[in-house]
Structures are given as C-alpha cells and as structure tokens.
Enzyme design. Sequence first.
Site, PDB file in Angstrom:
ATOM      1  N   GLU A 161       0.827  -1.202   0.000  1.00  0.00           N
ATOM      2  CA  GLU A 161       0.000   0.000   0.000  1.00  0.00           C
ATOM      3  C   GLU A 161       0.863   1.255   0.000  1.00  0.00           C
ATOM      4  O   GLU A 161       0.546   2.241  -0.681  1.00  0.00           O
ATOM      5  CB  GLU A 161      -0.922   0.035   1.230  1.00  0.00           C
ATOM      6  CG  GLU A 161      -1.892  -1.149   1.332  1.00  0.00           C
ATOM      7  CD  GLU A 161      -1.323  -2.307   2.132  1.00  0.00           C
ATOM      8  OE1 GLU A 161      -0.084  -2.518   2.103  1.00  0.00           O
ATOM      9  OE2 GLU A 161      -2.121  -3.003   2.801  1.00  0.00           O
TER      10      GLU A 161
ATOM     11  N   CYS B 227      -2.243  -2.981   7.359  1.00  0.00           N
ATOM     12  CA  CYS B 227      -1.773  -3.139   8.733  1.00  0.00           C
ATOM     13  C   CYS B 227      -2.215  -1.951   9.580  1.00  0.00           C
ATOM     14  O   CYS B 227      -2.339  -0.826   9.104  1.00  0.00           O
ATOM     15  CB  CYS B 227      -0.253  -3.288   8.768  1.00  0.00           C
ATOM     16  SG  CYS B 227       0.639  -1.841   8.192  1.00  0.00           S
TER      17      CYS B 227
ATOM     18  N   ALA C 270      16.561 -47.122 -13.790  1.00  0.00           N
ATOM     19  CA  ALA C 270      17.019 -47.958 -12.680  1.00  0.00           C
ATOM     20  C   ALA C 270      18.425 -47.564 -12.234  1.00  0.00           C
ATOM     21  O   ALA C 270      18.766 -47.654 -11.050  1.00  0.00           O
ATOM     22  CB  ALA C 270      16.980 -49.433 -13.093  1.00  0.00           C
TER      23      ALA C 270
ATOM     24  N   THR D 240      19.752 -37.372  -3.083  1.00  0.00           N
ATOM     25  CA  THR D 240      19.733 -36.503  -4.257  1.00  0.00           C
ATOM     26  C   THR D 240      21.009 -35.672  -4.322  1.00  0.00           C
ATOM     27  O   THR D 240      21.587 -35.486  -5.399  1.00  0.00           O
ATOM     28  CB  THR D 240      18.490 -35.592  -4.205  1.00  0.00           C
ATOM     29  OG1 THR D 240      17.327 -36.416  -4.242  1.00  0.00           O
ATOM     30  CG2 THR D 240      18.457 -34.633  -5.372  1.00  0.00           C
TER      31      THR D 240
END
Lengths: 314, 314
Positions: free
Chosen positions: B46, B69, B159, B191
């Site tokens: 804002e 706010c 695989a 990973t």
Amino acid sequence: MGAALALGERARGRTAPNPNVGCVIVRDNHVVGRGWTQPGGRPHAEAMALAQAGEAARGATAYTTLEPCAHESARGPACTDSLIACRVAHVVIALRDPDPRTDGRGIARLREAGIAVTTDIRSADAARSMAGFLTRRAHGRPAVTLKLATSLDGCIALADGTSRWITGLRARAHAHLERARHEAILVGRGTLDADAPRLDVRLAGLEDRTPRRILLSASDAPGWTRIASARAIADLDGVDHLLVEGGAHTAAAFLRADLVDRLLLYRAPILLGGRPGLADLGLATLDPAHGRWNLHDARMLGSDRIEVYERARG
Amino acid sequence: MGAALALGERARGRTAPNPNVGCVIVRDNHVVGRGWTQPGGRPHAEAMALAQAGEAARGATAYTTLEPCAHESARGPACTDSLIACRVAHVVIALRDPDPRTDGRGIARLREAGIAVTTDIRSADAARSMAGFLTRRAHGRPAVTLKLATSLDGCIALADGTSRWITGLRARAHAHLERARHEAILVGRGTLDADAPRLDVRLAGLEDRTPRRILLSASDAPGWTRIASARAIADLDGVDHLLVEGGAHTAAAFLRADLVDRLLLYRAPILLGGRPGLADLGLATLDPAHGRWNLHDARMLGSDRIEVYERARG
C-alpha cells in the site's frame, strides 16, 4: 460418417477375424438403414443396412467405414454387388480395405456401375476404430491395449499388494466398457495368483461381452488359455483386440517386446508410495523413451482422470 | 483485484516473515498506483502504491490483497493511517489479516475514518497467494510444495539413476519459475550425492531469485543449511515457502509427516519402468489415501503436463 463409426464401435471385439464396420444409409435427409458387422463377422454392416432400407436404398447415399467387400463367399454375396443391385446412388467410404480380395476393387466396381464414390472421409478415426483388423493385417498380431490404473505416483497397489480400490466407480465402469470392446484380456501369473481376477464385464446388459481370458505364464491354469511369451499373442485365433491388464512384469514384457499400440491410463488423485505399475523396461538411456506416445484423449471420470495414448507412427 | 493479486505474486518467496501483498489504486477508471511488498517486507504494497499515486490517491479506490496493517513500526507508519491520510475513498480487501496486531482493526479504523470498505473479494485466491504467511501463522511452519517430475508410470529416473531429462524445456522452465517463488528449496542426502543439484533459477532476469538450499540429512554438507527431520522446517527463519524437490525418500518423509500443502506434478509422456518418485508411505489400507488432494490447476507444457494439487481442507 460419425454415425457409421459409432455403429462400427458396437461390433468392436466381436468380429475377428473380420473388421468391425458400421454403415448408415441416408435418403432425402432421412436415415433409412443402419448396420454393423454382426458377431462372428456376418452379416456385414452394408448387408444389414440394405436389408433395413429395402426399397428406400434406391438413389440413397451409403456411408460405410470400410470399403465394401468385392468377394463373394459361401456366407453371402459381396457387399459391392449388393449396393449395385439395390441401386444406391452414392457410397461414402472412410477407409480402403487392405484385404487383397478387395483393396480398391470394391471402389472400382461401384464406379463402373455408375455409382458415385467418395473416399478418405474420417479415415484416421476409422483406422482407430478398426485397429484390431488392421493390426492383424499389417503385423500378424492383435492390436494391444495396455491398461494401468494407478495413483498419482504410478502405483498399482500398496506395498502389501492391496489394490482395491485405487480408482473410483466411474473409472472402473469405463474399464469394464473397454473390456467389452476386446476379444480377449491377458494377465500375468502374479496377478492371477494374487488377485484371482474375474476379468468379466460387470455392466448391465453387457454381461455376455466378457472376453476370453489369456494367461501369460510358464505353467497352465484351469480355465485359462495360456501363452508362454508376449510374442505368442500372434497365434491367438479370433483375437484381434487384446487388453493387457497386468501386472507390472506382464506390462513390462509387452512394452519391451514393442507390442503395445495403445495405453489406457486411469489415474486416481492419491499418493501411495507402493508397488509400481511397471517393472524394469531395460532402458539404458532416456532418449529411446521419448517420442513414442501421443496423447489421443483425456477426460475426468469423477475425481479420476483417464488418458489414452497411442503409439507414435514412424 | 486480479491485478493486485498478480502484483502480490511478484513478491512471493522474498518477503518472509511478512506476507506478499499486492495493491492497485484506481481513480476515475485509471490505475494511478501499483505496489507489492518489497524484498524483506518493506515498504508495504500500500505504501508503494500510495507513493506512486501521490495526490491522485485522494478519492480513489485502493484494491489490496490483505487487510492494511494497523500497527506502526520503526520501519514505517501503519498502512491504515497512510490510506486515511491520503484520503482514499474506498478500500477493497481480499483477505483479513490474521496478525493479532491488525486482525480487523485495520478495517475498523478505515471505516471510522469514513472510508468505504469492501471485504472478501477473491479471498480464496489471496489465501493461495499468501500461503506461506498464512501457514506460518496457523501452523508455525512454512507452506510446503512437493515437486515431482515423472514419467507416466511415476518414475523419476531409470534404474541406474539417470534422470536428465525426463521432462522437456518448457516444464523445466516452469519448475525454475516455481523455484523463484520459494524462499528455500530442500533435497535429501541421496539426491545431493547422486545429482549434486545446483537448485538455482536458470531464467533470464531471475538469476538473483535463487532460493536458499536446505538439506535433509543426518550429516552436514558444505554450503548447505541442514535439518535432521522434516518437522525441523518449522525452525527455518525467513522461510515461509519451501519447495521439496526430492528424492523419493525425502518426499515420502514429508508426506508421512503430513507436511505437504501442495503437489506440483510434471509428467512426461514416456514410460520408464525405473525408480519410483515416492518411497513407502507406510499406508496399511487404501482408505486414508483418498480424499486428501484436490486438483487445482492443470495445463500442457509442450508435450508434458503439469498438475497442481492442493491439500484437501478438513
């Protein structure tokens, strides 16, 4: 032609070794005859539609999904001759018949008799509809559909084998309708031992369309036709459409042998982390996996999704 | 409000612990101010839009995705006071601010000052856009998106671990854009060791949006923030949106802990029969798997398909 294709679909899975043809006869904007290949292959679609049309066939247009046969048989006259005798004015054909006894001769004879002939109307849809007949002609084996019903993560069961139910009622009803459109269903030994599947068509009015049950196994099982390898499907008489329903090793065996023409994937919006739907395909790199499957159709069945993929041509 | 939501999306993943708000100020059918929460949380949307509008804010309508706010801070005045001071005539709000320092007090003060207030406009979309802020408020942890890029049979690799590439360029670009909208990305030890992923944003102009890298592991790795369990994400300061990118055991750990709010599934039209995307979820029956995920969005990205699922509410 759309109506003729729909009629031909009624016969899919019941006419081997004959094609499942549909025929509609229209005169003065009215449908005067409808036919589809009858179980076992006779009467042919054109014969049924002509019989229904009677005198109204004269001067009418016949829409047929396959070139009318040009060969007489002990079971009836050639449809080409019947169309000429009934003095149909125009024949619209989706697909030329690859049968060497016809293969253009039907079209030629109609034209010689002064009948207008239009060809190649919705030929791709006709080829899809008569995939069994065409695959048997071209490759000497049935057209093979591989069905997988999985979770979002590609599982067909929990780790302990529990698989009832992954998909919902509508998806299962659709799968039963697909069964009715195949002459035979095949499963592997593991699926037989684990699930003792009935493989029947549990749809009102279609109970008598339950296909033959084929087992891929090294050993016999009572009540089942057994083959020892995926390639042996070529020897299954009267089976032009084969539905492979599982399990993971059987599916992989057909894919490894490059025998799958169509994938029928039912997918429920759940995650399982259980048993994968496919065993190892033996791929050494990712490249050969790409470009093999084209999405043909997809829709929601309740909260499940069905996707139909077709083998990419060439 | 659609424009305000789009502006708020620009800030997603850069404003924690503040919400990513968007604001548009309209006067006489012209947009006179546009704002979104700036990196680190200030200025507020804002404030930015009001600064841009200047004198034109007087009598204008302000559209904001979150209740302005009501609390002053050392970093600036309350947006409620700023809107009043600029003599805005009408404030349209998507979602009430759950922050106890505001939570309806902003709306009340605007009304007391004679400003018309409309609420609950596209509140579901606003809640989706500010999922990180709202999840942190409600559950004390980041909003978690689990990404899976799989084959049709749910595999994330062959695989032998080969996984480049399963999806195509467009899907991967989309995945990078998603990275830019999260404060942090998490992978598991497997990973990290197998792929040494960069986890950066490889999109022109967005390179600086590369998120923090978090490792789920029992042991440290240089350059990574490490957590020892999925639940420890609650302690990650400045992370309100967390993207979990793999592998199968890490994904399963988050699902088992019921910490996944959103599934981002990329699916390539290939079959692999390789490594499944999810390790065992420990389900004893199929029942608890159903009804947990609602399809929110789906589209094609080249020949791949993306599907976005959201956690089913209550």
